[in-house]
Design an enzyme around this catalytic site. Structure first.
Site, PDB file in Angstrom:
ATOM      1  N   ASP A 264      33.686  30.863  -4.636  1.00 51.68           N
ATOM      2  CA  ASP A 264      33.648  30.027  -5.824  1.00 51.68           C
ATOM      3  C   ASP A 264      33.197  30.825  -7.044  1.00 51.68           C
ATOM      4  O   ASP A 264      32.057  31.281  -7.106  1.00 51.68           O
ATOM      5  CB  ASP A 264      32.679  28.868  -5.559  1.00 51.68           C
ATOM      6  CG  ASP A 264      32.647  27.849  -6.683  1.00 51.68           C
ATOM      7  OD1 ASP A 264      33.434  27.973  -7.636  1.00 51.68           O
ATOM      8  OD2 ASP A 264      31.830  26.919  -6.602  1.00 51.68           O
TER       9      ASP A 264
ATOM     10  N   ASP B  47      38.513  28.844 -13.289  1.00 52.07           N
ATOM     11  CA  ASP B  47      37.654  28.426 -12.190  1.00 52.07           C
ATOM     12  C   ASP B  47      38.461  28.368 -10.895  1.00 52.07           C
ATOM     13  O   ASP B  47      39.517  27.742 -10.852  1.00 52.07           O
ATOM     14  CB  ASP B  47      37.048  27.061 -12.509  1.00 52.07           C
ATOM     15  CG  ASP B  47      36.085  26.578 -11.443  1.00 52.07           C
ATOM     16  OD1 ASP B  47      35.303  27.406 -10.936  1.00 52.07           O
ATOM     17  OD2 ASP B  47      36.112  25.378 -11.121  1.00 52.07           O
TER      18      ASP B  47
END
Length: 479
Positions: free
Chosen positions: A157, A358
């Site tokens: 992430d 992201d």
């Protein structure tokens, strides 16, 4: 600080720290698959079957298989992942709901940082922040932890910083995971981090919560936007990325109380900018440089690579934009094109709130004016296909149940430095089913909400993060 102390999560952490103290005293010891670009390079011919889920794993034949420090990337709900075998795949509605929770958390974190910068000197340490970090992402990699090493599958992430995994003996609660839960007592290289260490104090910026202390051992606590959480001992351990890439004394969270939507994975790998992220901790080894390619579908594979060895010469770089004190990766969008049409969008539309890239957000969020222009032009070039009702945040949808192939216009983004990047066919449409296939973009509700370049639009691109060099790269056909 008063709001932090009075918050329910603070009391929850305090209770967890107290319990862990007692425990420690007691036990101290589409494009890649079936999409064809037209001869004029302004559209794709796409097979409808390629948009729908497959139960068969198809490993990528592209990518840096011979590059060092490379890990295979899997979608955690796809057939290539062992983590999908023991759990029902979430519905698309659930995926979008979790995605919105993550987006809300990103906005909250960015707004807090912006407010802090208005009243604090830029060199000041960020205060402890109450509230939540982000919801967990969709893509996983396997690494080794400990001596001897134990393999663990972690969600990677770019919007998170702290790496953590569940640890035995699970003093409070551990959720079900596919891999055996890591046992620190079985490792000769494990050690706890003291409360007085610099690294312990850095947890405030990495997790958004002040660290605790349990008999001189640092205790972390992190809560995600989807209400998942992890609390445990802050520790050091040997991390094995590949057999030839070993990172000693790696700081991570050894979770003793963990609950949430982590999908049978062992924890999370933080790729943000913070000092405790794996990117910063391995700076001397890899130069704050990593890249990844997200597969074209959940039934295929991609890769995550650390270091710049063997990077494609086709990579085009855009500079990172100002991050306003956050650990996110900010970029500048200058324009969007649909087919041969460059959309008429004022540059100020993208500058108002800025944009981040992201790996954990699924659907790209655009400023309202930008999304409206994109949707309008896309509809204009898709008039031969019957429309379908909106689905959640996706409002540009089509009924393609009577088609085997369709032609869709290419969508291109122009980033800072005039870098033009075409989205792969697999990153333009998303299928709920053949009777409802939607444009895989959504508009923000307010122009002041940050834009997010999500993971659907990143599919099959080689995305290169040269953090030390202050730039982000893109190349087509990465996996």
């Amino acid at each position: 600080m008063a709001s932090l102390i009075s918050s329910p999560f603070f009391h929850f952490l305090l209770f967890s720290f107290t319990f862990l103290s007692f425990f420690l005293i007691k036990s101290y010891a589409l494009e890649g698959r079936k999409a064809i670009s037209s001869p004029f390079f302004h559209s794709f011919t796409v097979e409808i079957s390629s948009l729908l889920p497959s139960s068969v794993c198809s490993s990528s034949t592209k990518g840096p298989s011979k590059r060092p420090s490379t890990l295979k990337v899997l979608h955690r709900h796809g057939p290539c992942s062992k983590h999908s075998q023991d759990k029902v795949t979430p519905s698309f509605n659930e995926i979008l709901s979790h995605d919105q929770s993550r987006v809300d958390s990103i906005r909250s974190k960015i707004n807090r940082n912006a407010d802090t910068n208005k009243v604090k000197d830029k060199k000041a340490t960020l205060p402890a922040q109450s509230g939540q970090a982000l919801g967990s992402g969709n893509y996983i990699v396997s690494l080794g932890l400990g001596t001897p090493k134990k393999s663990l599958s972690l969600i990677f992430d770019t919007g998170s910083d702290l790496t953590w995994t569940q640890c035995q003996p699970c003093a409070r609660v551990c959720y079900k995971q596919q891999d055996p839960i890591f046992n620190p007592s079985a490792s000769t290289s494990y050690s706890n981090v003291s409360c007085s260490s610099t690294q312990c104090s850095q947890l405030s910026s990495a997790t958004g919560n002040s660290p605790g202390c349990s008999t001189k051992t640092c205790v972390y606590g992190i809560q995600y936007g989807d209400q998942s959480f992890s609390v445990g001992f802050f520790s050091q351990e040997t991390l094995t990325i590949t057999p030839s890439d070993v990172v000693p004394n790696f700081y991570f969270g050894c979770g003793q109380n963990n609950q949430g939507l982590f999908g049978n994975t062992a924890g999370l790998l933080g790729l943000g900018r913070d000092a405790l992220s794996i990117v910063s901790q391995t700076a001397q080894k890899y130069g704050k440089y990593f890249s990844y390619c997200l597969p074209s579908s959940s039934s295929s594979t991609g890769h995550l690579t650390f270091g710049n060895s063997g990077v494609s010469s086709n990579v085009k770089y855009t500079p990172f934009a100002s991050s306003q004190g956050s650990s996110f990766y900010n970029i500048d969008i200058l324009g969007i094109s649909v087919g041969t049409t460059q959309l008429s969008i004022s540059p100020s539309v993208f500058k108002t709130a800025g944009t981040i890239i992201d790996s954990g957000t699924v659907i790209t969020r655009l400023p309202p004016a930008a999304y409206s222009a994109l949707s309008t032009e896309f509809k204009k070039q898709m008039t031969k296909y019957p429309s379908a009702p909106a689905y959640s945040i996706l409002d540009t949808c089509y009924d393609l149940s009577k088609f085997t192939t369709i032609s869709i216009p290419k969508i291109g983004f122009t980033f800072g430095g005039n870098v033009k990047v075409d989205i792969a066919a697999s990153g333009i449409l998303i299928a709920i089913n053949s009777a409802r296939v939607c444009l895989a973009f959504a508009g923000n509700s307010d122009a002041s909400d940050v834009g997010i370049f999500g993971n659907v639009q990143q599919k099959t691109l080689e995305v290169v993060y040269d953090v030390a060099g202050g730039k982000l790269g893109f190349a087509p056909g990465g996996c």
